[in-house]
Design a protein around this motif. Structure first.
Motif, PDB file in Angstrom:
ATOM      1  N   PRO A 192       0.799  -1.235   0.000  1.00 44.29           N
ATOM      2  CA  PRO A 192       0.000   0.000   0.000  1.00 44.29           C
ATOM      3  C   PRO A 192       0.828   1.280   0.000  1.00 44.29           C
ATOM      4  N   GLU A 193       1.899   1.330   0.795  1.00 47.68           N
ATOM      5  CA  GLU A 193       2.710   2.547   0.862  1.00 47.68           C
ATOM      6  C   GLU A 193       3.423   2.803  -0.455  1.00 47.68           C
ATOM      7  N   ILE A 194       4.012   1.757  -1.026  1.00 44.85           N
ATOM      8  CA  ILE A 194       4.758   1.909  -2.268  1.00 44.85           C
ATOM      9  C   ILE A 194       3.840   2.351  -3.401  1.00 44.85           C
ATOM     10  N   ILE A 195       2.695   1.686  -3.541  1.00 42.41           N
ATOM     11  CA  ILE A 195       1.795   1.998  -4.654  1.00 42.41           C
ATOM     12  C   ILE A 195       1.233   3.399  -4.508  1.00 42.41           C
ATOM     13  N   SER A 196       0.887   3.794  -3.301  1.00 40.66           N
ATOM     14  CA  SER A 196       0.373   5.146  -3.077  1.00 40.66           C
ATOM     15  C   SER A 196       1.428   6.190  -3.429  1.00 40.66           C
ATOM     16  N   SER A 197       2.674   5.937  -3.032  1.00 47.64           N
ATOM     17  CA  SER A 197       3.766   6.865  -3.324  1.00 47.64           C
ATOM     18  C   SER A 197       4.003   6.975  -4.825  1.00 47.64           C
ATOM     19  N   MET A 198       3.996   5.828  -5.524  1.00 49.47           N
ATOM     20  CA  MET A 198       4.225   5.829  -6.967  1.00 49.47           C
ATOM     21  C   MET A 198       3.071   6.511  -7.712  1.00 49.47           C
ATOM     22  N   GLU A 199       1.865   6.303  -7.240  1.00 45.75           N
ATOM     23  CA  GLU A 199       0.700   6.928  -7.873  1.00 45.75           C
ATOM     24  C   GLU A 199       0.775   8.456  -7.756  1.00 45.75           C
ATOM     25  N   ASN A 200       1.125   8.935  -6.572  1.00 38.77           N
ATOM     26  CA  ASN A 200       1.249  10.383  -6.371  1.00 38.77           C
ATOM     27  C   ASN A 200       2.387  10.962  -7.208  1.00 38.77           C
ATOM     28  N   LEU A 201       3.501  10.200  -7.306  1.00 42.92           N
ATOM     29  CA  LEU A 201       4.630  10.652  -8.117  1.00 42.92           C
ATOM     30  C   LEU A 201       4.226  10.742  -9.587  1.00 42.92           C
ATOM     31  N   PHE A 202       3.502   9.741 -10.061  1.00 47.31           N
ATOM     32  CA  PHE A 202       3.074   9.726 -11.455  1.00 47.31           C
ATOM     33  C   PHE A 202       2.140  10.891 -11.766  1.00 47.31           C
ATOM     34  N   LYS A 203       1.215  11.174 -10.861  1.00 47.93           N
ATOM     35  CA  LYS A 203       0.305  12.301 -11.057  1.00 47.93           C
ATOM     36  C   LYS A 203       1.073  13.625 -11.112  1.00 47.93           C
ATOM     37  N   SER A 204       2.004  13.784 -10.192  1.00 46.80           N
ATOM     38  CA  SER A 204       2.789  15.029 -10.151  1.00 46.80           C
ATOM     39  C   SER A 204       3.629  15.192 -11.407  1.00 46.80           C
ATOM     40  N   PHE A 205       4.244  14.089 -11.843  1.00 45.92           N
ATOM     41  CA  PHE A 205       5.097  14.168 -13.028  1.00 45.92           C
ATOM     42  C   PHE A 205       4.263  14.398 -14.282  1.00 45.92           C
ATOM     43  N   THR A 206       3.074  13.818 -14.333  1.00 47.33           N
ATOM     44  CA  THR A 206       2.177  14.044 -15.473  1.00 47.33           C
ATOM     45  C   THR A 206       1.891  15.531 -15.632  1.00 47.33           C
ATOM     46  N   GLN A 207       1.606  16.206 -14.518  1.00 41.90           N
ATOM     47  CA  GLN A 207       1.315  17.643 -14.582  1.00 41.90           C
ATOM     48  C   GLN A 207       2.564  18.444 -14.917  1.00 41.90           C
ATOM     49  N   TYR A 208       3.689  18.073 -14.317  1.00 41.64           N
ATOM     50  CA  TYR A 208       4.960  18.750 -14.592  1.00 41.64           C
ATOM     51  C   TYR A 208       5.303  18.652 -16.077  1.00 41.64           C
ATOM     52  N   ALA A 209       5.148  17.456 -16.638  1.00 37.76           N
ATOM     53  CA  ALA A 209       5.464  17.260 -18.049  1.00 37.76           C
ATOM     54  C   ALA A 209       4.519  18.056 -18.936  1.00 37.76           C
ATOM     55  N   LEU A 210       3.228  18.041 -18.584  1.00 38.71           N
ATOM     56  CA  LEU A 210       2.246  18.775 -19.383  1.00 38.71           C
ATOM     57  C   LEU A 210       2.556  20.262 -19.399  1.00 38.71           C
ATOM     58  N   ASP A 211       2.975  20.781 -18.245  1.00 35.18           N
ATOM     59  CA  ASP A 211       3.347  22.194 -18.158  1.00 35.18           C
ATOM     60  C   ASP A 211       4.549  22.514 -19.034  1.00 35.18           C
ATOM     61  N   ASN A 212       5.314  21.486 -19.400  1.00 33.71           N
ATOM     62  CA  ASN A 212       6.501  21.668 -20.232  1.00 33.71           C
ATOM     63  C   ASN A 212       6.320  21.086 -21.638  1.00 33.71           C
ATOM     64  N   GLY A 213       5.059  20.919 -22.039  1.00 32.07           N
ATOM     65  CA  GLY A 213       4.774  20.536 -23.416  1.00 32.07           C
ATOM     66  C   GLY A 213       4.858  19.063 -23.737  1.00 32.07           C
ATOM     67  N   ILE A 214       4.780  18.207 -22.725  1.00 35.96           N
ATOM     68  CA  ILE A 214       4.889  16.766 -22.956  1.00 35.96           C
ATOM     69  C   ILE A 214       3.692  16.049 -22.333  1.00 35.96           C
ATOM     70  N   VAL A 215       3.065  15.168 -23.095  1.00 37.75           N
ATOM     71  CA  VAL A 215       1.975  14.337 -22.596  1.00 37.75           C
ATOM     72  C   VAL A 215       2.565  12.988 -22.166  1.00 37.75           C
ATOM     73  N   ILE A 216       2.279  12.590 -20.940  1.00 38.59           N
ATOM     74  CA  ILE A 216       2.730  11.284 -20.441  1.00 38.59           C
ATOM     75  C   ILE A 216       1.604  10.273 -20.616  1.00 38.59           C
ATOM     76  N   VAL A 217       1.812   9.290 -21.460  1.00 36.54           N
ATOM     77  CA  VAL A 217       0.790   8.268 -21.702  1.00 36.54           C
ATOM     78  C   VAL A 217       0.773   7.262 -20.547  1.00 36.54           C
ATOM     79  N   ASP A 218       1.944   6.777 -20.197  1.00 35.84           N
ATOM     80  CA  ASP A 218       2.057   5.808 -19.100  1.00 35.84           C
ATOM     81  C   ASP A 218       3.505   5.738 -18.657  1.00 35.84           C
ATOM     82  N   THR A 219       3.745   5.050 -17.564  1.00 35.14           N
ATOM     83  CA  THR A 219       5.128   4.847 -17.110  1.00 35.14           C
ATOM     84  C   THR A 219       5.226   3.565 -16.314  1.00 35.14           C
TER      85      THR A 219
END
Length: 248
Positions: A192-219
């Motif tokens: 639970p801790e690992i998956i929650s941490s990875m999910e939050n990281l993925f969401k944050s990086f998705t927004q960071y990338a979008l703000d810089n002109g990149i769409v993240i499909v998956d990781t």
């Protein structure tokens, strides 16, 4: 460190075969010995990873190189590791740098030597790839079209290709020659801790990338266990080697 010391720490998988091949002269002269060739893989056991310009498709080596690929990939990997560390997540990628005067310095990363995260699933001990998806495409779309539910997500067969999920979906697999889908909820409950941490990281990086002109499909995230028995994020971290990036 000697291989025997690494084995004693329980950090060297039996499946990994060492080599007696000679490495890069410039590094050999400094005392770095080549002992393993493969995927990005004292008191602080560590290895020096040197990326080449070789390209590969699904681990099948091709006689193809792209000049500068190793340098670019290393820079993107360092950026991904820094992003994760800012989010409070330990990574196997160390901040330590090699002598910048070396010709290969921009291709190098120091990595903490770790072992893959393992657990028993349905009676088998497996290693994992934790995959998060923003869009329905690829093998998962094909499965949905055929009424197959490989991850226990109960996705509708009416969803179109490139459907964007309101929140990322978690589609874990085993790690091996053939990656086998695992039940998403079962893996969440086990880590639970690992998956929650990875999910939050993925969401944050998705927004960071979008703000810089990149769409993240998956990781894909790979988790390892270090010599202190701590879980760490390793291998490629938020790079095009572990993710699908599309220009906005």
């Amino acid at each position: 460190m000697n291989i025997s010391d690494i084995v004693a720490l329980g950090l060297w998988p039996e499946s990994k075969k060492t080599t007696t091949q000679k490495g890069i002269n410039e590094l050999e002269d400094l005392g770095y010995n080549l002992f393993y060739i493969g995927k990005n893989a004292g008191e602080d056991p560590k290895v020096l990873l040197v990326r080449s310009d070789r390209c590969s498709v699904f681990d099948i080596p091709l006689n193809l190189e792209i000049e500068g690929k190793g340098v670019s990939q290393t820079a993107i990997s360092n950026n991904g590791a820094a992003f994760a560390k800012e989010a409070g997540i330990r990574t196997a990628i160390l901040d330590e740098k090699v002598d910048p005067s070396l010709e290969v310095a921009s291709r190098c990363q120091f990595m903490e030597l770790c072992k893959p995260l393992e657990a028993q699933i349905d009676g088998d001990v497996v290693q994992f790839e934790f995959i998060f998806r923003n869009y329905l495409t690829g093998s998962l779309y094909d499965a949905c079209q055929n009424g197959i539910d490989p991850y226990g997500l109960e996705l509708s067969s009416d969803l179109p290709q490139w459907h964007k999920f309101e929140t990322p979906i978690f589609t874990p697999t085993t790690k091996g020659i053939k990656d086998v889908p695992l039940n998403s909820q079962v893996v969440r409950e086990k880590f639970p801790e690992i998956i929650s941490s990875m999910e939050n990281l993925f969401k944050s990086f998705t927004q960071y990338a979008l703000d810089n002109g990149i769409v993240i499909v998956d990781t894909k995230f790979e988790i390892f266990i270090n010599s202190k028995d701590e879980w760490v994020l390793g291998d490629e971290v938020l790079t095009p080697e572990s993710s699908r990036f599309i220009s906005k």
